[in-house]
Design an enzyme around this catalytic site. Structure first.
Site, PDB file in Angstrom:
ATOM      1  N   HIS A 140       0.840  -1.197   0.000  1.00 36.37           N
ATOM      2  CA  HIS A 140       0.000   0.000   0.000  1.00 36.37           C
ATOM      3  C   HIS A 140       0.878   1.251   0.000  1.00 36.37           C
ATOM      4  O   HIS A 140       2.088   1.175   0.208  1.00 36.37           O
ATOM      5  CB  HIS A 140      -0.930   0.012   1.215  1.00 36.37           C
ATOM      6  CG  HIS A 140      -0.206   0.126   2.527  1.00 36.37           C
ATOM      7  ND1 HIS A 140       0.069  -0.963   3.330  1.00 36.37           N
ATOM      8  CD2 HIS A 140       0.310   1.208   3.178  1.00 36.37           C
ATOM      9  CE1 HIS A 140       0.710  -0.560   4.408  1.00 36.37           C
ATOM     10  NE2 HIS A 140       0.877   0.760   4.342  1.00 36.37           N
ATOM     11  N   TYR A 222       3.760  13.520   7.269  1.00 38.39           N
ATOM     12  CA  TYR A 222       5.076  14.157   7.201  1.00 38.39           C
ATOM     13  C   TYR A 222       5.076  15.336   6.222  1.00 38.39           C
ATOM     14  O   TYR A 222       4.332  15.351   5.241  1.00 38.39           O
ATOM     15  CB  TYR A 222       6.126  13.137   6.761  1.00 38.39           C
ATOM     16  CG  TYR A 222       6.109  11.864   7.569  1.00 38.39           C
ATOM     17  CD1 TYR A 222       6.557  11.840   8.890  1.00 38.39           C
ATOM     18  CD2 TYR A 222       5.634  10.680   7.008  1.00 38.39           C
ATOM     19  CE1 TYR A 222       6.543  10.676   9.624  1.00 38.39           C
ATOM     20  CE2 TYR A 222       5.609   9.502   7.749  1.00 38.39           C
ATOM     21  CZ  TYR A 222       6.069   9.513   9.055  1.00 38.39           C
ATOM     22  OH  TYR A 222       6.042   8.357   9.787  1.00 38.39           O
ATOM     23  N   SER A 226       7.565  11.404   0.775  1.00 36.53           N
ATOM     24  CA  SER A 226       7.945  10.610  -0.390  1.00 36.53           C
ATOM     25  C   SER A 226       6.980   9.430  -0.455  1.00 36.53           C
ATOM     26  O   SER A 226       7.151   8.431   0.250  1.00 36.53           O
ATOM     27  CB  SER A 226       9.391  10.110  -0.255  1.00 36.53           C
ATOM     28  OG  SER A 226       9.706   9.209  -1.295  1.00 36.53           O
ATOM     29  N   HIS A 228       5.299   6.098  -1.455  1.00 34.69           N
ATOM     30  CA  HIS A 228       5.942   4.890  -1.959  1.00 34.69           C
ATOM     31  C   HIS A 228       5.171   3.645  -1.561  1.00 34.69           C
ATOM     32  O   HIS A 228       4.338   3.678  -0.641  1.00 34.69           O
ATOM     33  CB  HIS A 228       7.371   4.784  -1.423  1.00 34.69           C
ATOM     34  CG  HIS A 228       7.432   4.668   0.078  1.00 34.69           C
ATOM     35  ND1 HIS A 228       7.343   5.757   0.917  1.00 34.69           N
ATOM     36  CD2 HIS A 228       7.559   3.576   0.889  1.00 34.69           C
ATOM     37  CE1 HIS A 228       7.419   5.356   2.177  1.00 34.69           C
ATOM     38  NE2 HIS A 228       7.543   4.039   2.188  1.00 34.69           N
ATOM     39  N   SER A 230       6.043   0.140  -0.013  1.00 31.80           N
ATOM     40  CA  SER A 230       7.095  -0.660   0.620  1.00 31.80           C
ATOM     41  C   SER A 230       7.015  -2.096   0.103  1.00 31.80           C
ATOM     42  O   SER A 230       5.944  -2.700   0.068  1.00 31.80           O
ATOM     43  CB  SER A 230       6.942  -0.641   2.145  1.00 31.80           C
ATOM     44  OG  SER A 230       7.240   0.638   2.663  1.00 31.80           O
TER      45      SER A 230
END
Length: 286
Positions: A140, A222, A226, A228, A230
């Site tokens: 996810h 945050y 970034s 992404h 995982s």
């Protein structure tokens, strides 16, 4: 407190006098009381069945009744669930407390077998350089930090989140650039595919989610995230070592791409997981 009152027919007979129970009835009632589980007599009997111990001074120490031990069984289960050895060495970001539900928002990616095989090839290549990675159980894109909700906060939080995400339409994301990440505590390192298309749309979605979090006085996402997917993780801070392998591993990603389909995903629904509950918010189709 509820109090049960018997009927007047049971209490009175023969001109208002209370009916007396026969000796047999009284004995039967007394016997049933003695056999009722969980009473003091049962606890004493339970203690007598178990061997007693003595301390250094010779004083006899009676065993703890099983009914008392049962009171603390749930706490023992909770302690075991927090044992990092039972979770591949992973350590909780915050202490588990009864009634607290770990909660986060994310964009799910339903991987095909080819994508899982790509992750396995990357894990094998990293292993050849002495870095042991474990493939993620599910894939996810995170859209929030993990926050803590009390049980009675979940429903209003989910309703607020549903309202915040209602205006959004589905959009395309491409995650095809390898990058390395570590959690805030530096206890885990992740190898992931960074989003290179769809960042602007994800930023707008996160902005709506952050407003819901702020309204609940919870930590927002945050700054300059970034985004992404995982792929795999390992215990400890191995960020620099994995970054040194990224160029080699990126070549495996390019060689494995089937017309770019492996690294494309449609953002069609946003999900919120709170404890063992998952809530889905469908995005509009254009």
């Amino acid at each position: 407190m509820l109090v049960n009152y018997s009927s007047s027919e049971d209490e009175e007979s023969d001109g208002g006098r209370k009916r007396r129970r026969s000796g047999d009835e009284a004995e039967k009632t007394a016997g049933s009381k003695r056999s009722k589980p969980g009473t003091r007599n049962d606890q004493i009997g339970d203690m007598q069945k178990k061997p007693s111990r003595t301390n250094e001074s010779g004083t006899r120490i009676l065993p703890v009744p099983s009914s008392i031990l049962e009171m603390f069984k749930e706490d023992s289960v909770e302690e075991a669930s927090s044992d990092s050895s039972r979770h591949g060495g992973r350590i909780r970001s915050f202490r588990h407390e009864r009634g607290n539900w770990a909660t986060y928002v994310y964009l799910p990616y339903f991987a095909e077998r080819d994508f899982e095989e790509l992750a396995d090839r990357l894990i094998s290549a990293a292993g050849a350089h002495g870095i042991s990675l474990t493939r993620m159980e599910e894939f996810h894109i995170s859209l929030s930090q993990t926050v803590v909700l009390r049980h009675h906060w979940i429903e209003p939080f989910v309703l607020s989140l549903k309202e915040a995400l209602a205006p959004f339409s589905r959009f395309l994301c491409v995650a095809d650039r390898l990058n390395v990440y570590a959690n805030q505590e530096k206890t885990r390192t992740f190898l992931g595919l960074e989003v290179t298309l769809g960042q602007d749309e994800l930023v707008h979605v996160v902005g709506a989610i952050d407003k819901t979090l702020e309204a609940s006085r919870l930590a927002t996402f945050y700054q300059n995230p970034s985004f992404h997917i995982s792929l795999a993780w390992c215990v400890g801070d191995h960020k620099e070592r994995l970054e040194g392998l990224c160029a080699q591993l990126q070549g495996i990603v390019h060689d494995s791409e089937d017309g770019g389909e492996l690294t494309r995903l449609w953002a069609e629904d946003i999900r919120c997981k709170s404890g063992n509950k998952v809530f889905s918010f469908q995005l509009h189709r254009d």
